[in-house]
Design an enzyme around this catalytic site. Sequence first.
Site, PDB file in Angstrom:
ATOM      1  N   GLN A 190       1.437 -13.203  -0.341  1.00 21.79           N
ATOM      2  CA  GLN A 190       2.865 -12.665  -0.248  1.00 21.79           C
ATOM      3  C   GLN A 190       3.083 -12.255   1.139  1.00 21.79           C
ATOM      4  OE1 GLN A 190       4.099 -10.247  -3.938  1.00 21.79           O
ATOM      5  NE2 GLN A 190       1.864 -10.256  -3.785  1.00 21.79           N
TER       6      GLN A 190
ATOM      7  N   VAL B 128       3.625 -12.416   5.232  1.00 20.96           N
ATOM      8  CA  VAL B 128       4.181 -13.233   6.169  1.00 20.96           C
ATOM      9  C   VAL B 128       3.557 -13.126   7.555  1.00 20.96           C
ATOM     10  CG1 VAL B 128       6.394 -13.507   4.698  1.00 20.96           C
ATOM     11  CG2 VAL B 128       6.228 -11.945   6.440  1.00 20.96           C
TER      12      VAL B 128
ATOM     13  N   HIS C  31       5.673 -16.455   0.415  1.00 26.67           N
ATOM     14  CA  HIS C  31       7.069 -15.845   1.032  1.00 26.67           C
ATOM     15  C   HIS C  31       7.224 -16.401   2.302  1.00 26.67           C
ATOM     16  CE1 HIS C  31       6.731 -12.355  -2.312  1.00 26.67           C
ATOM     17  NE2 HIS C  31       7.362 -13.652  -2.743  1.00 26.67           N
TER      18      HIS C  31
ATOM     19  N   CYS D  48      20.315 -27.915  10.676  1.00 26.26           N
ATOM     20  CA  CYS D  48      19.390 -29.252  10.677  1.00 26.26           C
ATOM     21  C   CYS D  48      18.330 -29.057   9.628  1.00 26.26           C
ATOM     22  CB  CYS D  48      19.479 -29.895  11.884  1.00 26.26           C
ATOM     23  SG  CYS D  48      17.874 -28.934  12.681  1.00 26.26           S
TER      24      CYS D  48
ATOM     25  N   CYS E 166      20.083 -28.424  18.011  1.00 31.18           N
ATOM     26  CA  CYS E 166      21.343 -28.921  17.335  1.00 31.18           C
ATOM     27  C   CYS E 166      22.606 -28.152  17.193  1.00 31.18           C
ATOM     28  CB  CYS E 166      20.813 -29.386  16.051  1.00 31.18           C
ATOM     29  SG  CYS E 166      21.108 -28.012  14.752  1.00 31.18           S
TER      30      CYS E 166
ATOM     31  N   GLY F 127      -3.931  -5.323  -2.895  1.00 34.94           N
ATOM     32  CA  GLY F 127      -2.950  -4.656  -2.102  1.00 34.94           C
ATOM     33  C   GLY F 127      -1.344  -5.256  -2.214  1.00 34.94           C
ATOM     34  N   THR F 128      -1.319  -5.343  -3.839  1.00 33.73           N
ATOM     35  CA  THR F 128       0.111  -5.681  -4.054  1.00 33.73           C
ATOM     36  C   THR F 128       0.593  -4.874  -5.157  1.00 33.73           C
ATOM     37  OG1 THR F 128       1.731  -7.279  -4.940  1.00 33.73           O
ATOM     38  CG2 THR F 128      -0.606  -7.584  -5.726  1.00 33.73           C
TER      39      THR F 128
ATOM     40  N   ASN G 138      -6.769  -1.741  -5.578  1.00 31.76           N
ATOM     41  CA  ASN G 138      -5.560  -0.974  -4.905  1.00 31.76           C
ATOM     42  C   ASN G 138      -5.893   0.532  -4.812  1.00 31.76           C
ATOM     43  OD1 ASN G 138      -2.863   0.128  -4.555  1.00 31.76           O
ATOM     44  ND2 ASN G 138      -2.052  -2.001  -5.338  1.00 31.76           N
ATOM     45  N   PRO G 139      -5.428   1.180  -4.008  1.00 36.15           N
ATOM     46  CA  PRO G 139      -5.725   2.806  -3.818  1.00 36.15           C
ATOM     47  C   PRO G 139      -5.058   3.443  -5.082  1.00 36.15           C
ATOM     48  CG  PRO G 139      -4.734   1.949  -1.848  1.00 36.15           C
ATOM     49  CD  PRO G 139      -4.973   0.777  -2.644  1.00 36.15           C
TER      50      PRO G 139
HETATM   51  P1  OAD Z   1       4.247  -3.557  -1.857  1.00 32.36           P
HETATM   52  O1  OAD Z   1       4.781  -2.607  -0.698  1.00 32.36           O
HETATM   53  O2  OAD Z   1       5.128  -3.521  -2.794  1.00 32.36           O
HETATM   54  O3  OAD Z   1       2.903  -2.857  -2.284  1.00 32.36           O
HETATM   55  C1  OAD Z   1       1.902  -2.706  -1.575  1.00 32.36           C
HETATM   56  C2  OAD Z   1       0.529  -2.229  -2.542  1.00 32.36           C
HETATM   57  O4  OAD Z   1      -0.544  -2.105  -1.500  1.00 32.36           O
HETATM   58  C3  OAD Z   1       0.902  -0.987  -3.035  1.00 32.36           C
HETATM   59  O5  OAD Z   1       0.667  -1.241  -4.362  1.00 32.36           O
HETATM   60  C4  OAD Z   1      -0.253  -0.030  -2.424  1.00 32.36           C
HETATM   61  O6  OAD Z   1      -0.812   0.930  -3.384  1.00 32.36           O
HETATM   62  C5  OAD Z   1      -1.124  -1.043  -1.945  1.00 32.36           C
HETATM   63  N1  OAD Z   1      -1.807  -0.539  -0.534  1.00 32.36           N
HETATM   64  C6  OAD Z   1      -1.593   0.280   0.453  1.00 32.36           C
HETATM   65  N2  OAD Z   1      -2.471   0.601   1.049  1.00 32.36           N
HETATM   66  C7  OAD Z   1      -3.642  -0.233   0.813  1.00 32.36           C
HETATM   67  C8  OAD Z   1      -4.661  -0.791   1.407  1.00 32.36           C
HETATM   68  N3  OAD Z   1      -5.283  -0.162   2.348  1.00 32.36           N
HETATM   69  N4  OAD Z   1      -5.436  -1.571   0.669  1.00 32.36           N
HETATM   70  C9  OAD Z   1      -5.344  -2.183  -0.672  1.00 32.36           C
HETATM   71  N5  OAD Z   1      -4.233  -1.794  -1.033  1.00 32.36           N
HETATM   72  C10 OAD Z   1      -3.244  -1.080  -0.421  1.00 32.36           C
HETATM   73  O7  OAD Z   1       3.863  -5.029  -1.168  1.00 32.36           O
HETATM   74  P2  OAD Z   1       3.878  -6.398  -2.010  1.00 32.36           P
HETATM   75  O8  OAD Z   1       3.206  -6.159  -3.262  1.00 32.36           O
HETATM   76  O9  OAD Z   1       3.169  -7.048  -1.128  1.00 32.36           O
HETATM   77  O10 OAD Z   1       8.780  -9.920  -0.279  1.00 32.36           O
HETATM   78  O11 OAD Z   1       5.560  -6.548  -1.977  1.00 32.36           O
HETATM   79  C11 OAD Z   1       5.787  -8.053  -2.479  1.00 32.36           C
HETATM   80  C12 OAD Z   1       6.882  -8.387  -1.542  1.00 32.36           C
HETATM   81  O12 OAD Z   1       7.815  -7.500  -1.716  1.00 32.36           O
HETATM   82  C13 OAD Z   1       6.703  -8.843  -0.216  1.00 32.36           C
HETATM   83  O13 OAD Z   1       6.197  -9.996  -0.088  1.00 32.36           O
HETATM   84  C14 OAD Z   1       8.159  -8.691   0.063  1.00 32.36           C
HETATM   85  C15 OAD Z   1       8.514  -7.365  -0.502  1.00 32.36           C
HETATM   86  O14 OAD Z   1       9.861  -7.195  -0.437  1.00 32.36           O
HETATM   87  C16 OAD Z   1       9.646 -10.310   0.376  1.00 32.36           C
HETATM   88  O15 OAD Z   1      10.115  -9.896   1.430  1.00 32.36           O
HETATM   89  C17 OAD Z   1      10.412 -11.478  -0.192  1.00 32.36           C
END
Ligand code: OAD
Length: 235
Positions: free
Chosen positions: A101, A103, A119, A130, A149, A186-187, A208-209
Amino acid sequence: MPSNVSAAAEQVRAAKSIAVLTGAGVSAESGIPTFRSNGGYWRTHRFEDLATPQAFARDPKFVWEWYEERRRAIAAARPNSGHIALVELERRAPHFTLITQNVDGLHDLAGSKNIIKLHGDIWTLHCVKCGREKLAREVLSDLPPFCECGGMMRPGVVWFGEMLPAGAMERAAEAVRNADVLIVAGTSAQVYPAAGLIPMGRTVIEINPDRTSFSDDVTFSLQGTSAEILPQLLG
Ligand code: OAD
């Protein structure tokens, strides 16, 4: 190494096919803020003002200034041991797909090859007139940037309310269904459709922590950072 980490590492070693889903937490230890955890962007900014097509239509310069600030911060960041462990995992596994996810391009910079970017990519510019796509890592001093363009360029990322890149979700779902092991690192697993991949996994290892809404249902919920735990999964 805690025993559940070694049990998860054993599954990774035995897997012929591995899929990985990463989120902002994987880049946290490279110094890039996440979105929803402490210090995350959405703790201090409204995504409606920065990451929607409506926000861009209203004030493209404002949106671009935020993206350019992020681009500069990312340009100074380096892949961490979590990104590097995923490169090694790809080298060892017969079939490997990295679904991200993020970028920021740090998986590419680390050397991962088979990446599905759900993403988009912050280094890509997309012409709203264009449709031309252009890679640009340089500092963008005149904001918003314009295409040859005459059309305005936007960041090549997916905003809230937008479709994912054509075919990306289908390819990701296929990789997850075919994988013996899905690693989710990390999500916060709050954003769909990406989070919808998690229940499709057979053996799911979450790193995930903090706990997420999927932690109780995954096969292994490994509490710790990705830079610490992903290298341990290599055994
Ligand atoms: P989030 O910020 O929602 O979540 C980050 C996750 O990483 C959390 O659950 C943290 O607990 C965990 N975390 C923090 N530090 C960490 C570490 N050192 N190691 C492992 N995990 C850790 O981010 P995403 O889940 O990526 O979308 O968010 C998803 C989407 O929401 C993004 O791609 C973006 C955002 O809005 C768009 O911009 C469309």
